[in-house]
Design a protein around this motif. Structure first.
Motif, PDB file in Angstrom:
ATOM      1  N   ARG A 255       0.856  -1.182   0.000  1.00  0.00           N
ATOM      2  CA  ARG A 255       0.000   0.000   0.000  1.00  0.00           C
ATOM      3  C   ARG A 255       0.891   1.232   0.000  1.00  0.00           C
ATOM      4  O   ARG A 255       2.040   1.191   0.456  1.00  0.00           O
ATOM      5  N   ASP A 256       0.365   2.350  -0.494  1.00  0.00           N
ATOM      6  CA  ASP A 256       1.164   3.568  -0.614  1.00  0.00           C
ATOM      7  C   ASP A 256       1.017   4.492   0.595  1.00  0.00           C
ATOM      8  O   ASP A 256       1.896   5.326   0.836  1.00  0.00           O
ATOM      9  N   HIS A 257      -0.070   4.388   1.323  1.00  0.00           N
ATOM     10  CA  HIS A 257      -0.237   5.263   2.500  1.00  0.00           C
ATOM     11  C   HIS A 257      -1.370   4.721   3.367  1.00  0.00           C
ATOM     12  O   HIS A 257      -2.191   3.891   2.924  1.00  0.00           O
ATOM     13  N   TYR A 258      -1.438   5.199   4.579  1.00  0.00           N
ATOM     14  CA  TYR A 258      -2.576   4.928   5.471  1.00  0.00           C
ATOM     15  C   TYR A 258      -2.675   6.075   6.474  1.00  0.00           C
ATOM     16  O   TYR A 258      -1.716   6.806   6.716  1.00  0.00           O
ATOM     17  N   ARG A 259      -3.882   6.246   7.013  1.00  0.00           N
ATOM     18  CA  ARG A 259      -4.146   7.309   7.982  1.00  0.00           C
ATOM     19  C   ARG A 259      -4.881   6.705   9.185  1.00  0.00           C
ATOM     20  O   ARG A 259      -5.899   6.016   9.012  1.00  0.00           O
ATOM     21  N   VAL A 260      -4.388   6.950  10.401  1.00  0.00           N
ATOM     22  CA  VAL A 260      -4.982   6.411  11.628  1.00  0.00           C
ATOM     23  C   VAL A 260      -4.859   7.441  12.744  1.00  0.00           C
ATOM     24  O   VAL A 260      -4.084   8.405  12.641  1.00  0.00           O
ATOM     25  N   GLU A 261      -5.623   7.221  13.809  1.00  0.00           N
ATOM     26  CA  GLU A 261      -5.427   7.973  15.053  1.00  0.00           C
ATOM     27  C   GLU A 261      -4.552   7.106  15.963  1.00  0.00           C
ATOM     28  O   GLU A 261      -4.875   5.948  16.211  1.00  0.00           O
ATOM     29  N   LYS A 262      -3.415   7.671  16.450  1.00  0.00           N
ATOM     30  CA  LYS A 262      -2.480   6.858  17.219  1.00  0.00           C
ATOM     31  C   LYS A 262      -1.916   7.642  18.392  1.00  0.00           C
ATOM     32  O   LYS A 262      -1.516   8.796  18.266  1.00  0.00           O
ATOM     33  N   PRO A 263      -1.849   6.991  19.571  1.00  0.00           N
ATOM     34  CA  PRO A 263      -1.206   7.616  20.731  1.00  0.00           C
ATOM     35  C   PRO A 263       0.265   7.193  20.828  1.00  0.00           C
ATOM     36  O   PRO A 263       0.657   6.106  20.388  1.00  0.00           O
ATOM     37  N   TYR A 264       1.088   8.071  21.444  1.00  0.00           N
ATOM     38  CA  TYR A 264       2.503   7.780  21.703  1.00  0.00           C
ATOM     39  C   TYR A 264       2.816   8.171  23.143  1.00  0.00           C
ATOM     40  O   TYR A 264       2.212   9.103  23.693  1.00  0.00           O
ATOM     41  N   TYR A 265       3.794   7.478  23.726  1.00  0.00           N
ATOM     42  CA  TYR A 265       4.319   7.900  25.019  1.00  0.00           C
ATOM     43  C   TYR A 265       5.451   8.901  24.790  1.00  0.00           C
ATOM     44  O   TYR A 265       6.374   8.662  24.006  1.00  0.00           O
ATOM     45  N   ARG A 266       5.378  10.040  25.453  1.00  0.00           N
ATOM     46  CA  ARG A 266       6.504  10.967  25.457  1.00  0.00           C
ATOM     47  C   ARG A 266       7.563  10.465  26.442  1.00  0.00           C
ATOM     48  O   ARG A 266       7.344   9.511  27.184  1.00  0.00           O
ATOM     49  N   GLY A 267       8.710  11.177  26.455  1.00  0.00           N
ATOM     50  CA  GLY A 267       9.792  10.780  27.353  1.00  0.00           C
ATOM     51  C   GLY A 267       9.427  10.901  28.816  1.00  0.00           C
ATOM     52  O   GLY A 267       9.930  10.145  29.659  1.00  0.00           O
ATOM     53  N   ASP A 268       8.514  11.836  29.162  1.00  0.00           N
ATOM     54  CA  ASP A 268       8.126  12.015  30.567  1.00  0.00           C
ATOM     55  C   ASP A 268       6.955  11.125  30.974  1.00  0.00           C
ATOM     56  O   ASP A 268       6.430  11.250  32.072  1.00  0.00           O
ATOM     57  N   GLY A 269       6.541  10.231  30.089  1.00  0.00           N
ATOM     58  CA  GLY A 269       5.463   9.297  30.414  1.00  0.00           C
ATOM     59  C   GLY A 269       4.078   9.771  30.039  1.00  0.00           C
ATOM     60  O   GLY A 269       3.120   8.998  30.120  1.00  0.00           O
ATOM     61  N   THR A 270       3.917  11.058  29.670  1.00  0.00           N
ATOM     62  CA  THR A 270       2.603  11.538  29.252  1.00  0.00           C
ATOM     63  C   THR A 270       2.275  11.008  27.867  1.00  0.00           C
ATOM     64  O   THR A 270       3.143  10.511  27.136  1.00  0.00           O
ATOM     65  N   VAL A 271       1.011  11.144  27.485  1.00  0.00           N
ATOM     66  CA  VAL A 271       0.542  10.567  26.220  1.00  0.00           C
ATOM     67  C   VAL A 271       0.331  11.680  25.194  1.00  0.00           C
ATOM     68  O   VAL A 271      -0.273  12.719  25.495  1.00  0.00           O
ATOM     69  N   LEU A 272       0.829  11.469  24.005  1.00  0.00           N
ATOM     70  CA  LEU A 272       0.620  12.352  22.860  1.00  0.00           C
ATOM     71  C   LEU A 272      -0.333  11.656  21.892  1.00  0.00           C
ATOM     72  O   LEU A 272      -0.049  10.561  21.411  1.00  0.00           O
ATOM     73  N   TRP A 273      -1.500  12.291  21.638  1.00  0.00           N
ATOM     74  CA  TRP A 273      -2.453  11.736  20.668  1.00  0.00           C
ATOM     75  C   TRP A 273      -2.264  12.458  19.340  1.00  0.00           C
ATOM     76  O   TRP A 273      -2.130  13.687  19.295  1.00  0.00           O
ATOM     77  N   THR A 274      -2.233  11.703  18.245  1.00  0.00           N
ATOM     78  CA  THR A 274      -1.987  12.278  16.926  1.00  0.00           C
ATOM     79  C   THR A 274      -2.938  11.714  15.885  1.00  0.00           C
ATOM     80  O   THR A 274      -3.464  10.608  16.030  1.00  0.00           O
ATOM     81  N   ASN A 275      -3.139  12.529  14.841  1.00  0.00           N
ATOM     82  CA  ASN A 275      -3.670  12.015  13.578  1.00  0.00           C
ATOM     83  C   ASN A 275      -2.453  11.722  12.716  1.00  0.00           C
ATOM     84  O   ASN A 275      -1.731  12.642  12.294  1.00  0.00           O
ATOM     85  N   LEU A 276      -2.188  10.448  12.468  1.00  0.00           N
ATOM     86  CA  LEU A 276      -0.962  10.012  11.804  1.00  0.00           C
ATOM     87  C   LEU A 276      -1.251   9.611  10.358  1.00  0.00           C
ATOM     88  O   LEU A 276      -2.149   8.804  10.094  1.00  0.00           O
ATOM     89  N   THR A 277      -0.478  10.207   9.435  1.00  0.00           N
ATOM     90  CA  THR A 277      -0.542   9.809   8.025  1.00  0.00           C
ATOM     91  C   THR A 277       0.844   9.310   7.618  1.00  0.00           C
ATOM     92  O   THR A 277       1.827  10.048   7.741  1.00  0.00           O
ATOM     93  N   VAL A 278       0.942   8.072   7.149  1.00  0.00           N
ATOM     94  CA  VAL A 278       2.220   7.486   6.738  1.00  0.00           C
ATOM     95  C   VAL A 278       2.144   7.176   5.247  1.00  0.00           C
ATOM     96  O   VAL A 278       1.189   6.537   4.787  1.00  0.00           O
TER      97      VAL A 278
END
Length: 724
Positions: free
Chosen positions: A233-256
């Protein structure tokens, strides 16, 4: 939400609706203009907000409330470059603080409903703002992605120009951009992405893409990733959370997106990230406010119905139990101590209910007012619902102290239990509501389990109550007449008018099915007036048809009066008007009043009866012996006839009769005659009974022995046959 000082409202709102609209728009523009990237002046920007404010006010006051215009208003803000997150926060603050204050008046919209609508408009405005901003960002992302891919693919032909263009886009983009190889090693990130992850670029570069797993990842995220790096596939788009270095959560709209070389082989992966953390928190807060009761913090009707629908979804062995609680006497607390004390009482009750429903599959919600529901699920839901209802009543039994007073809280609970998949949420709640009122009618402070037959009776009563007014207008009521017979010679002395209802679905209904409903709704007054009018007209028609009938003719028509009719101020005037219009003598009319209706009656209640008696209308004391039977009261009541209740004479249907009943009847007859009162007996069904009552001195009788109630033309053709 904070509002800038210059946006604060004056103490007094303007007078006219247009002034209030303009003032609201002024406050709004002052709040968000400083954080809006626009070439307009502030007055020009304010003029742009006026039609948006007008649409918001129209939505607030809509007859059929629809919050969708607020979504369009949120999108309109983005369209005029009002894209700073602080602009949304300030807009929601202005709407929350000033929309109802300045623009909530002018109709009959209740304050609580206005605040609820305002909250839903805030939610819709935020959703529209977020959707428009996301669409704008998505367009930017797609442009960036196209530029990035174009830069990579044309690198060999125009390396310098492409690199310069790509670097400008890469570094200046408002979204985070990262490039990794197909093994997931991070090669390059821009400054925006570094800030999103806490400003530590080294930590980002040291991570492999496959290490950024989060427990709340959607199930398909890593499947899509594997397909992309394999070139499927050439691309996809999802909603994805990440852990920051301080343990808090970063929520993103991710397009790869997949970057390919000149021959089309997969070479790199390009990730575009939009930070949606603040927007997600805002949506969660708005969702919480929309699904929880503002006073008690319990789930509200909306969230409860969501849970109930899941509990009632079909499934093998699934069962549920629902307890519907209504506080007994809560209105008295509000009326005596005020609504503030009533609110504190509800909060305490909510806390106690929460302590009762702590097991798996259990929840408590407030439906509104003093109505709460508790839901339990499990294989043994009948036992669990019984236990839950018992716990609720037990925890409410401890008095609640408010304003120095100890208040005893009582509640009535309707319990519905059964297998899932058989009933809808609305049907379950209706059954629980009906059952709760059955518990309340039984004295309260108790719980009752739902019963299908009781539910059906209650629904039928409700349907009959609603159909009563139209039934009278459509002429569905009719009257049957039961003869009153002289015990001495067996001649017809008169007849009692008995109203019937020819219901289109339920057939002919007796008065026991609808008279209590008519009493409850107040329809008994026009219905009783119609019965008396028809009965008086029929009595006059009998006299005209049998002018020579004296001893054998129906010289009297008996009409029942309900307690509500006794209190009606037009009783005497209506009766006089009917008699004069038909030409029926007052002595040919007898009004029957139950003994219980006159227990403890004062002079004001007896006054209309005395006026009718002085005119010559007979007053009969119906069902005598079923009340307190205070014989001393007979001297002050304006009655001329005692109608002895059938319970005293049932034993006389066959010989030998009960000697105690004989003595009682003999004593009542002797007392009545000494007071110059005639005695009529109801429920005569056998010849033996009629003969015994005749020997005891009773004057007149009625019952199936003589005739069942029937059409008026049957009054003069009696066939005396034992009914038993």
């Amino acid at each position: 939400m904070s509002i800038p000082p210059q946006a604060q409202a004056p103490d007094l709102a303007p007078d006219s609706p247009e002034d209030r609209l303009r003032r609201f728009a002024t406050i709004w523009s002052r709040a968000i203009f400083p954080v809006t990237a626009t070439s307009l002046t502030r007055p020009e920007f304010e003029q742009h907000l006026v039609p948006l404010a007008r649409r918001l006010i129209d939505a607030l006051h809509g007859r059929h409330f629809d919050p969708s215009p607020a979504q369009e208003i949120g999108a309109a803000l983005v369209a005029v470059h009002c894209t700073d997150p602080d602009a949304l926060s300030r807009t929601l603050g202005v709407v929350e603080s000033y929309l109802v204050l300045y623009c909530g008046a002018g109709d009959e919209l209740a304050a609580e409903e206005a605040r609820a609508r305002c909250a839903r408009l805030q939610h819709a405005l935020a959703a529209g703002f977020a959707a428009a901003l996301r669409e704008r960002t998505r367009s930017e992302q797609e442009a960036i992605a196209r530029s990035a891919m174009s830069a990579r693919s044309d690198a060999l032909e125009a390396l310098h120009a492409t690199e310069t263009r790509f670097r400008a886009v890469f570094e200046g983009a408002a979204v985070g951009i990262g490039i990794a190889d197909l093994e997931g090693r991070v090669l390059e990130v821009n400054e925006t992405l570094t800030r999103m992850f806490g400003g530590m670029e080294g930590q980002i570069r040291s991570r492999n893409v496959s290490e950024w797993v989060h427990p709340e990842d959607a199930p398909q995220v890593w499947k899509l990733y594997e397909e992309l790096v394999r070139g499927e596939r050439d691309h996809y788009r999802v909603e994805k959370p990440y852990y920051r270095g301080d343990g808090t959560v970063l929520w993103t709209n991710l397009t790869v997106s997949l970057l390919r070389d000149a021959e089309g082989r997969p070479q790199y992966q390009l990730a575009l990230m939009e930070d949606t953390t603040e927007r997600r928190l805002l949506n969660l807060r708005l969702r919480y406010e929309a699904t929880h009761d503002a006073l008690t913090g319990l789930p509200n009707r909306t969230l409860f119905f969501e849970r109930l629908e899941k509990a009632l979804a079909p499934g093998d062995g699934k069962r549920f139990g629902l307890c519907y609680l209504d506080l007994d006497g809560f209105k008295a607390v509000n009326d005596s101590l005020g609504h503030s004390a009533g609110d504190r009482l509800l909060v305490e009750v909510a806390d106690r209910l929460q302590s009762c429903a702590t097991g798996p599959g259990e929840m408590v919600a407030r439906l509104g007012g003093d109505e709460f529901v508790a839901l339990t699920t499990g294989p043994d839901s009948e036992y669990e619902a019984d236990e839950l209802a018992s716990r609720i009543l037990h925890t409410l039994a401890t008095p609640i102290r408010i304003e120095g007073r100890e208040l005893t809280v009582r509640g009535s609970i309707g319990v519905v239990e059964g297998p899932a998949g058989e009933r809808s949420p609305a049907e379950v709640l209706r059954s629980a509501d009906i059952t709760m009122y059955r518990a309340k009618s039984a004295g309260g402070n108790r719980f009752e389990f739902a019963d299908a037959e009781a539910d059906a009776r209650a629904i039928t009563r409700h349907g009959l109550t609603n159909a009563l007014p139209a039934a009278l207008e459509r002429g569905e009521f009719f009257i049957e007449y039961q003869p009153l017979v002289h015990l001495g010679d067996g001649s017809v002395h008169g007849a009692e008018a008995l109203v019937r209802w020819s219901h289109p679905q339920h057939g002919v209904l007796g008065p026991d099915r609808f008279i209590p409903l008519a009493e409850h709704t107040g329809l008994i007054v026009p219905l009783g007036r119609w019965v008396m009018q028809e009965s008086v007209r029929q009595a006059r028609a009998w006299q005209e048809a049998h002018p020579s009938a004296t001893d054998g003719g129906p010289l009297r028509i008996n009409v029942n009066l309900s307690p509500t009719q006794l209190y009606h101020p037009g009783l005497v005037a209506d009766t006089v008007e009917m008699l004069e219009r038909t030409g029926l003598a007052p002595g040919a009319l007898c009004l029957e009043v139950t003994e219980s209706a006159l227990i403890g009656a004062d002079d004001d209640l007896l006054k209309p009866l005395r006026q009718l008696a002085e005119m010559g209308v007979d007053i009969a004391l119906d069902d005598f012996g079923t009340g307190y039977s205070n014989l001393a009261n007979l001297r002050r009541l304006p009655v001329s006839v005692l109608k002895l209740d059938r319970s005293f004479t049932q034993s006389m249907q066959q010989l030998p009769a009960d000697p105690v009943d004989i003595k009682i009847v003999e004593g009542i007859v002797s007392l009545a005659h000494s007071l110059s009162l005639a005695v009529t007996v109801e429920g005569v069904e056998t010849g033996a009974q009629a003969e015994q009552l005749k020997e005891l001195g009773c004057d007149t009788a009625q019952g199936w022995y003589y005739a069942r109630p029937g059409a008026p033309d049957r009054i003069h053709s009696l066939a005396l046959v034992d009914a038993v």
